[in-house]
Motif scaffolding. Structure first.
Motif, PDB file in Angstrom:
ATOM      1  N   PRO A 226       0.721  -1.482   1.741  1.00  0.00           N
ATOM      2  CA  PRO A 226       0.224  -1.967   3.033  1.00  0.00           C
ATOM      3  C   PRO A 226      -1.104  -1.355   3.469  1.00  0.00           C
ATOM      4  O   PRO A 226      -1.711  -1.819   4.435  1.00  0.00           O
ATOM      5  CB  PRO A 226       1.346  -1.589   4.006  1.00  0.00           C
ATOM      6  CG  PRO A 226       2.042  -0.429   3.353  1.00  0.00           C
ATOM      7  CD  PRO A 226       1.973  -0.711   1.884  1.00  0.00           C
ATOM      8  N   GLY A 227      -1.587  -0.326   2.764  1.00  0.00           N
ATOM      9  CA  GLY A 227      -2.898   0.224   3.076  1.00  0.00           C
ATOM     10  C   GLY A 227      -4.024  -0.592   2.476  1.00  0.00           C
ATOM     11  O   GLY A 227      -5.206  -0.309   2.711  1.00  0.00           O
ATOM     12  N   GLU A 228      -3.658  -1.616   1.720  1.00  0.00           N
ATOM     13  CA  GLU A 228      -4.605  -2.509   1.062  1.00  0.00           C
ATOM     14  C   GLU A 228      -5.611  -3.092   2.056  1.00  0.00           C
ATOM     15  O   GLU A 228      -5.226  -3.620   3.097  1.00  0.00           O
ATOM     16  CB  GLU A 228      -3.835  -3.650   0.384  1.00  0.00           C
ATOM     17  CG  GLU A 228      -4.675  -4.732  -0.230  1.00  0.00           C
ATOM     18  CD  GLU A 228      -5.494  -4.237  -1.393  1.00  0.00           C
ATOM     19  OE1 GLU A 228      -6.722  -4.446  -1.362  1.00  0.00           O
ATOM     20  OE2 GLU A 228      -4.907  -3.645  -2.332  1.00  0.00           O
ATOM     21  N   ASP A 229      -6.914  -2.988   1.724  1.00  0.00           N
ATOM     22  CA  ASP A 229      -7.949  -3.479   2.626  1.00  0.00           C
ATOM     23  C   ASP A 229      -8.857  -4.532   1.995  1.00  0.00           C
ATOM     24  O   ASP A 229      -9.903  -4.875   2.534  1.00  0.00           O
ATOM     25  CB  ASP A 229      -8.804  -2.319   3.149  1.00  0.00           C
ATOM     26  CG  ASP A 229      -9.465  -1.527   2.031  1.00  0.00           C
ATOM     27  OD1 ASP A 229      -9.107  -1.723   0.847  1.00  0.00           O
ATOM     28  OD2 ASP A 229     -10.354  -0.698   2.334  1.00  0.00           O
ATOM     29  N   PHE A 280       3.239   1.437  -2.671  1.00  0.00           N
ATOM     30  CA  PHE A 280       2.727   2.771  -2.377  1.00  0.00           C
ATOM     31  C   PHE A 280       1.813   2.681  -1.154  1.00  0.00           C
ATOM     32  O   PHE A 280       0.760   2.041  -1.210  1.00  0.00           O
ATOM     33  CB  PHE A 280       1.951   3.334  -3.571  1.00  0.00           C
ATOM     34  CG  PHE A 280       1.641   4.808  -3.430  1.00  0.00           C
ATOM     35  CD1 PHE A 280       2.565   5.759  -3.801  1.00  0.00           C
ATOM     36  CD2 PHE A 280       0.430   5.230  -2.894  1.00  0.00           C
ATOM     37  CE1 PHE A 280       2.296   7.119  -3.665  1.00  0.00           C
ATOM     38  CE2 PHE A 280       0.147   6.586  -2.742  1.00  0.00           C
ATOM     39  CZ  PHE A 280       1.091   7.526  -3.130  1.00  0.00           C
ATOM     40  N   PRO A 281       2.196   3.309  -0.039  1.00  0.00           N
ATOM     41  CA  PRO A 281       1.426   3.193   1.205  1.00  0.00           C
ATOM     42  C   PRO A 281       0.287   4.206   1.304  1.00  0.00           C
ATOM     43  O   PRO A 281       0.130   5.085   0.454  1.00  0.00           O
ATOM     44  CB  PRO A 281       2.479   3.469   2.271  1.00  0.00           C
ATOM     45  CG  PRO A 281       3.389   4.472   1.602  1.00  0.00           C
ATOM     46  CD  PRO A 281       3.434   4.076   0.149  1.00  0.00           C
ATOM     47  N   LYS A 282      -0.498   4.051   2.341  1.00  0.00           N
ATOM     48  CA  LYS A 282      -1.495   5.036   2.771  1.00  0.00           C
ATOM     49  C   LYS A 282      -2.702   5.200   1.850  1.00  0.00           C
ATOM     50  O   LYS A 282      -3.443   6.161   1.974  1.00  0.00           O
ATOM     51  CB  LYS A 282      -0.833   6.410   2.995  1.00  0.00           C
ATOM     52  CG  LYS A 282       0.236   6.394   4.076  1.00  0.00           C
ATOM     53  CD  LYS A 282       0.850   7.773   4.265  1.00  0.00           C
ATOM     54  CE  LYS A 282       1.943   7.738   5.336  1.00  0.00           C
ATOM     55  NZ  LYS A 282       2.549   9.072   5.532  1.00  0.00           N
ATOM     56  N   ILE A 283      -2.920   4.298   0.925  1.00  0.00           N
ATOM     57  CA  ILE A 283      -4.170   4.329   0.169  1.00  0.00           C
ATOM     58  C   ILE A 283      -4.781   2.935   0.208  1.00  0.00           C
ATOM     59  O   ILE A 283      -4.069   1.930   0.315  1.00  0.00           O
ATOM     60  CB  ILE A 283      -3.983   4.797  -1.287  1.00  0.00           C
ATOM     61  CG1 ILE A 283      -3.098   3.826  -2.087  1.00  0.00           C
ATOM     62  CG2 ILE A 283      -3.426   6.203  -1.334  1.00  0.00           C
ATOM     63  CD1 ILE A 283      -3.045   4.169  -3.580  1.00  0.00           C
ATOM     64  N   ASP A 284      -6.114   2.877   0.118  1.00  0.00           N
ATOM     65  CA  ASP A 284      -6.769   1.576   0.185  1.00  0.00           C
ATOM     66  C   ASP A 284      -6.966   1.005  -1.216  1.00  0.00           C
ATOM     67  O   ASP A 284      -6.529   1.574  -2.219  1.00  0.00           O
ATOM     68  CB  ASP A 284      -8.100   1.675   0.946  1.00  0.00           C
ATOM     69  CG  ASP A 284      -9.092   2.626   0.294  1.00  0.00           C
ATOM     70  OD1 ASP A 284      -8.933   2.936  -0.910  1.00  0.00           O
ATOM     71  OD2 ASP A 284     -10.031   3.067   0.988  1.00  0.00           O
TER      72      ASP A 284
END
Length: 310
Positions: A226-229, A280-284
């Motif tokens: 979900p950190g995907e930007d 895996f959260p919290k990374i872009d």
């Protein structure tokens, strides 16, 4: 005479020792010696951006990772089918040296891998790993792409489909997997890549061939978070997407028609235990290239079982 017998005994003992040592060397050959790793880069980048991942994998597994450098940077805008055709030749040449291959694709590289796997009838790709790849397409284009392709700046977002699904628009690679849920019929008719590998169209023979080849994969690991930007919706990285006609509602892959009807074999792969999805959260987006914590949680467990640590 005694010396001669002694010499013969020494020779026989030496030959025995050589045989035993040779046998030991053969049987203790690292299990990874017949496994190759091939990596395909993403959009607006090349092999150099993934040298760190090659180093990490080499230190952990003692296996060389072949980094594909074709269609780097601006050339990555080339229509996807063209890239698939040319890169597949490189992949085939490398793969011929190994019993089986682990394919890794970052971002657009994962999309290209899908095209390679589905069109290669006798492939030896055992496991396919995709990192932050828009597997079900892009619904909205990120600001990065508007910055890189000035022509897109003149087109308002709600009207992007009017350009994307034209012959001229389809000359731009990333628009080959632009999947506008508000204009699904237009996507099916005019998008020049994603509907093909999704087996949403095409002749019965072609769809059967693509599905058969996809199901030759023993395992597919898809990674996103979900950190995907860049990829929108981020669920596309794990085969989810927006609900048809409603881009405000994300749905799991099991609710999508391509899964329910098992169009290209995704349902079959999942039900036989061959599909693994790791969030895996919290990374872009960029961090999915080689973030070590992401690799530890999502990638290493699969490769450890297949290759074995060095």
């Amino acid at each position: 005479m005694k010396l001669s017998r002694f010499a013969v005994a020494i020779v026989m003992m030496t030959m025995t020792l050589v045989v035993v040592m040779g046998s030991t060397t053969k049987t203790t050959e690292p299990p990874c010696s017949k496994i190759g790793i091939i990596h395909i880069h993403g959009l607006f980048e090349g092999w150099r951006e993934h040298a760190k991942l090659r180093q990490i994998l080499g230190e952990r597994y003692g296996v060389y990772t072949h980094l594909i450098g074709s269609y780097s940077y601006v050339a990555s805008l080339t229509p996807i089918w063209h890239q698939v055709k040319d890169i597949r030749k490189e992949v085939e040449a490398i793969a011929s040296k190994y019993d089986m291959i682990i394919g890794i694709g970052f971002s657009q590289g994962g999309i290209i891998w899908r095209g390679i796997v589905e069109t290669w009838d006798d492939h030896n790709i055992h496991t396919l790993v995709t990192l932050a790849s828009p597997l079900m397409g892009l619904h909205h284009l990120p600001d990065l792409l508007f910055e890189k392709v000035p022509l897109l700046k003149a087109i308002s977002s709600p009207m992007l489909h009017a350009y994307a699904y034209t012959p001229i628009g389809q000359l731009t690679g990333f628009l080959n997997y632009f999947n506008d849920r508000n204009h699904h019929e237009l996507y099916l008719k005019r998008s020049s890549f994603l509907p093909d590998v999704n087996c949403e169209r095409g002749s019965a023979d072609t769809r059967k061939r693509y599905k058969t080849n996809f199901l030759k994969l023993r395992k597919m690991l898809v990674v996103g978070g979900p950190g995907e930007d860049v990829v929108d919706p981020w669920e596309s990285t794990i085969f989810g997407y927006y609900s048809p006609g409603n881009y405000n509602q994300e749905v799991d892959m099991t609710e999508l028609e391509v899964y329910r009807k098992d169009l290209f074999g995704l349902k079959t792969l999942n039900e036989r235990g061959g599909l693994q999805r790791c969030v895996f959260p919290k990374i872009d987006h960029i961090d999915f290239r080689d973030n070590i914590e992401m690799l530890k949680k999502c990638v290493f467990p699969t490769l450890d079982k297949l290759i074995g640590k060095n």
